[in-house]
Design a protein around this motif. Structure first.
Motif, PDB file in Angstrom:
ATOM      1  N   ARG A 289       0.848  -1.200   0.000  1.00 41.12           N
ATOM      2  CA  ARG A 289       0.000   0.000   0.000  1.00 41.12           C
ATOM      3  C   ARG A 289       0.879   1.243   0.000  1.00 41.12           C
ATOM      4  NH1 ARG A 289      -5.538   0.637   2.505  1.00 41.12           N
ATOM      5  NH2 ARG A 289      -5.865   2.860   2.433  1.00 41.12           N
ATOM      6  N   THR A 290       0.533   2.203  -0.835  1.00 46.98           N
ATOM      7  CA  THR A 290       1.225   3.495  -0.844  1.00 46.98           C
ATOM      8  C   THR A 290       0.192   4.570  -0.499  1.00 46.98           C
ATOM      9  OG1 THR A 290       0.767   4.071  -3.147  1.00 46.98           O
ATOM     10  CG2 THR A 290       2.665   2.628  -2.755  1.00 46.98           C
ATOM     11  N   ALA A 291       0.583   5.831  -0.599  1.00 52.72           N
ATOM     12  CA  ALA A 291      -0.355   6.909  -0.275  1.00 52.72           C
ATOM     13  C   ALA A 291      -1.601   6.851  -1.159  1.00 52.72           C
ATOM     14  CB  ALA A 291       0.346   8.258  -0.446  1.00 52.72           C
ATOM     15  N   ARG A 292      -1.426   6.503  -2.443  1.00 59.09           N
ATOM     16  CA  ARG A 292      -2.553   6.586  -3.387  1.00 59.09           C
ATOM     17  C   ARG A 292      -2.919   5.266  -4.044  1.00 59.09           C
ATOM     18  NH1 ARG A 292      -0.451  11.096  -7.376  1.00 59.09           N
ATOM     19  NH2 ARG A 292       1.457   9.872  -7.103  1.00 59.09           N
ATOM     20  N   LEU A 293      -2.111   4.209  -3.786  1.00 55.46           N
ATOM     21  CA  LEU A 293      -2.258   2.985  -4.578  1.00 55.46           C
ATOM     22  C   LEU A 293      -2.152   1.719  -3.746  1.00 55.46           C
ATOM     23  CD1 LEU A 293       0.344   4.095  -7.277  1.00 55.46           C
ATOM     24  CD2 LEU A 293      -2.143   4.238  -7.520  1.00 55.46           C
ATOM     25  N   LEU A 294      -2.723   0.644  -4.284  1.00 56.52           N
ATOM     26  CA  LEU A 294      -2.427  -0.713  -3.811  1.00 56.52           C
ATOM     27  C   LEU A 294      -1.733  -1.424  -4.956  1.00 56.52           C
ATOM     28  CD1 LEU A 294      -5.647  -2.300  -2.236  1.00 56.52           C
ATOM     29  CD2 LEU A 294      -3.646  -1.401  -1.040  1.00 56.52           C
ATOM     30  N   VAL A 295      -0.698  -2.176  -4.647  1.00 57.50           N
ATOM     31  CA  VAL A 295      -0.056  -3.036  -5.636  1.00 57.50           C
ATOM     32  C   VAL A 295      -0.183  -4.434  -5.067  1.00 57.50           C
ATOM     33  CG1 VAL A 295       2.029  -3.439  -6.991  1.00 57.50           C
ATOM     34  CG2 VAL A 295       1.559  -1.153  -6.108  1.00 57.50           C
ATOM     35  N   ARG A 296      -0.875  -5.291  -5.784  1.00 55.27           N
ATOM     36  CA  ARG A 296      -1.208  -6.600  -5.197  1.00 55.27           C
ATOM     37  C   ARG A 296      -1.263  -7.674  -6.270  1.00 55.27           C
ATOM     38  NH1 ARG A 296      -5.754  -7.721  -7.409  1.00 55.27           N
ATOM     39  NH2 ARG A 296      -7.495  -6.289  -7.601  1.00 55.27           N
TER      40      ARG A 296
ATOM     41  N   PHE B 138       7.232 -10.151  -6.964  1.00 55.20           N
ATOM     42  CA  PHE B 138       7.225  -8.815  -7.598  1.00 55.20           C
ATOM     43  C   PHE B 138       7.022  -8.963  -9.110  1.00 55.20           C
ATOM     44  CE2 PHE B 138      11.733  -9.110  -8.950  1.00 55.20           C
ATOM     45  CZ  PHE B 138      12.161 -10.128  -8.104  1.00 55.20           C
ATOM     46  N   GLY B 139       6.308 -10.028  -9.498  1.00 56.65           N
ATOM     47  CA  GLY B 139       5.897 -10.189 -10.889  1.00 56.65           C
ATOM     48  C   GLY B 139       4.931  -9.089 -11.288  1.00 56.65           C
ATOM     49  N   LYS B 140       4.732  -8.913 -12.586  1.00 59.97           N
ATOM     50  CA  LYS B 140       3.782  -7.893 -13.060  1.00 59.97           C
ATOM     51  C   LYS B 140       2.428  -8.127 -12.410  1.00 59.97           C
ATOM     52  CE  LYS B 140       6.062  -6.574 -17.286  1.00 59.97           C
ATOM     53  NZ  LYS B 140       6.256  -6.734 -18.729  1.00 59.97           N
ATOM     54  N   GLN B 141       1.897  -7.092 -11.771  1.00 58.87           N
ATOM     55  CA  GLN B 141       0.676  -7.232 -10.982  1.00 58.87           C
ATOM     56  C   GLN B 141      -0.135  -5.948 -10.995  1.00 58.87           C
ATOM     57  OE1 GLN B 141       1.907  -7.368  -6.535  1.00 58.87           O
ATOM     58  NE2 GLN B 141       3.636  -8.137  -7.729  1.00 58.87           N
ATOM     59  N   PRO B 142      -1.410  -6.048 -10.608  1.00 53.60           N
ATOM     60  CA  PRO B 142      -2.295  -4.892 -10.691  1.00 53.60           C
ATOM     61  C   PRO B 142      -1.852  -3.728  -9.813  1.00 53.60           C
ATOM     62  CG  PRO B 142      -3.554  -6.910 -10.306  1.00 53.60           C
ATOM     63  CD  PRO B 142      -2.109  -7.266 -10.153  1.00 53.60           C
ATOM     64  N   VAL B 143      -2.054  -2.531 -10.358  1.00 52.97           N
ATOM     65  CA  VAL B 143      -1.944  -1.292  -9.590  1.00 52.97           C
ATOM     66  C   VAL B 143      -3.381  -0.787  -9.435  1.00 52.97           C
ATOM     67  CG1 VAL B 143      -1.118   1.088  -9.616  1.00 52.97           C
ATOM     68  CG2 VAL B 143       0.343  -0.758 -10.513  1.00 52.97           C
ATOM     69  N   VAL B 144      -3.825  -0.673  -8.196  1.00 52.59           N
ATOM     70  CA  VAL B 144      -5.200  -0.255  -7.908  1.00 52.59           C
ATOM     71  C   VAL B 144      -5.173   1.155  -7.327  1.00 52.59           C
ATOM     72  CG1 VAL B 144      -7.293  -0.767  -6.586  1.00 52.59           C
ATOM     73  CG2 VAL B 144      -5.831  -2.649  -7.395  1.00 52.59           C
ATOM     74  N   GLU B 145      -5.981   2.045  -7.904  1.00 56.69           N
ATOM     75  CA  GLU B 145      -6.071   3.413  -7.396  1.00 56.69           C
ATOM     76  C   GLU B 145      -7.001   3.416  -6.184  1.00 56.69           C
ATOM     77  OE1 GLU B 145      -6.593   7.632  -9.624  1.00 56.69           O
ATOM     78  OE2 GLU B 145      -8.194   6.182  -9.934  1.00 56.69           O
ATOM     79  N   LEU B 146      -6.497   3.878  -5.033  1.00 59.07           N
ATOM     80  CA  LEU B 146      -7.315   3.826  -3.811  1.00 59.07           C
ATOM     81  C   LEU B 146      -8.558   4.698  -3.925  1.00 59.07           C
ATOM     82  CD1 LEU B 146      -4.521   3.880  -1.085  1.00 59.07           C
ATOM     83  CD2 LEU B 146      -6.111   2.007  -1.572  1.00 59.07           C
ATOM     84  N   SER B 147      -8.429   5.869  -4.553  1.00 55.99           N
ATOM     85  CA  SER B 147      -9.573   6.798  -4.585  1.00 55.99           C
ATOM     86  C   SER B 147     -10.742   6.253  -5.395  1.00 55.99           C
ATOM     87  CB  SER B 147      -9.147   8.156  -5.135  1.00 55.99           C
ATOM     88  OG  SER B 147      -8.680   8.005  -6.458  1.00 55.99           O
ATOM     89  N   SER B 148     -10.460   5.477  -6.450  1.00 56.26           N
ATOM     90  CA  SER B 148     -11.538   4.953  -7.308  1.00 56.26           C
ATOM     91  C   SER B 148     -11.800   3.469  -7.086  1.00 56.26           C
ATOM     92  CB  SER B 148     -11.177   5.182  -8.780  1.00 56.26           C
ATOM     93  OG  SER B 148     -10.032   4.415  -9.121  1.00 56.26           O
ATOM     94  N   GLY B 149     -10.818   2.774  -6.506  1.00 58.50           N
ATOM     95  CA  GLY B 149     -10.927   1.322  -6.349  1.00 58.50           C
ATOM     96  C   GLY B 149     -10.684   0.562  -7.637  1.00 58.50           C
TER      97      GLY B 149
END
Ligand SMILES: CC(C)(COP(=O)(O)OP(=O)(O)OC[C@H]1O[C@@H](n2cnc3c(N)ncnc32)[C@H](O)[C@@H]1OP(=O)(O)O)[C@@H](O)C(=O)NCCC(=O)NCCS
Length: 178
Positions: free
Chosen positions: A10-17, A64-75
């Protein structure tokens, strides 16, 4: 906390999962979308599905394979970042890449997501990473520099001139940089 919870960064604006089955339609749509696939070319429905399946399988072995970046504000899943295998000059490399939907470019998301996932790379892998970028893709090269890659050389990749960048991760890098 489950194993999959621990894999979420989790970052300030994103989830990478890691990718999930529920991401399939989104990624198949993105892989078939011209704007998303700029510089790479769109995939067919079959290729897009195969690419998603590969993403899921690869992330099971490389955290750390290529994986989704999810924007926290929009989901929303707004892109991906991470590595995949690539054969180059007789060697199999871990190649770092990133790609965002057009409306989420220019916000620093690729750097934010990449720095977060690089922390996972440092904890789980020791070795070199490669990045392959079209010389005219200034935005990608700026991100690459911000992620700590340094220019190696220009070389043909699948017949096209590409700028190659490398960086090391893991125990050796942490010893000299922390
Ligand atoms: C490349 C990409 C992932 C960059 O992600 P991003 O989150 O938009 O990147 P940033 O917002 O951090 O911008 C990166 C830098 O490039 C600059 N930049 C953005 N667009 C640019 C452009 N068209 N030309 C030159 N520089 C540009 C930004 O100003 C920023 O500069 P800075 O580091 O000095 O602040 C994104 O643009 C994208 O998805 N592009 C299409 C797919 C792609 O090219 N993937 C990489 C293939 S190698």
């Amino acid at each position: 906390m489950t194993k999959s919870d621990r894999a979420v960064v989790r970052t300030a604006r994103l989830l990478v999962r890691p990718p999930r089955g529920a991401d399939r339609d989104r990624f198949v749509g993105l892989f078939r979308d011209e704007a998303f696939m700029v510089h790479a070319g769109v995939l067919t429905e079959q290729e897009a599905g195969d690419r998603f399946d590969h993403m899921v399988a690869f992330c099971r072995t490389v955290p750390f394979g290529k994986q989704p970046v999810v924007e926290l504000s929009s989901g929303l899943v707004v892109g991906y970042t991470g590595v995949d295998h690539i054969a180059f000059e007789g060697r199999t490399w871990l190649e770092w890449g990133y790609r965002l939907v057009p409306e989420c470019r220019g916000l620093g998301y690729a750097t934010e997501a990449g720095q977060a996932l690089l922390a996972t790379a440092h904890q789980t892998y020791t070795g070199e990473l490669l990045a392959i970028i079209a010389p005219e893709n200034r935005a990608s090269q700026n991100v690459c520099h911000k992620l700590g890659f340094t220019f190696w050389k220009q070389a043909p990749v699948a017949g096209d001139a590409r700028n190659l960048y490398t960086r090391s991760v893991g125990a050796e890098w942490l010893l000299t940089h922390t």
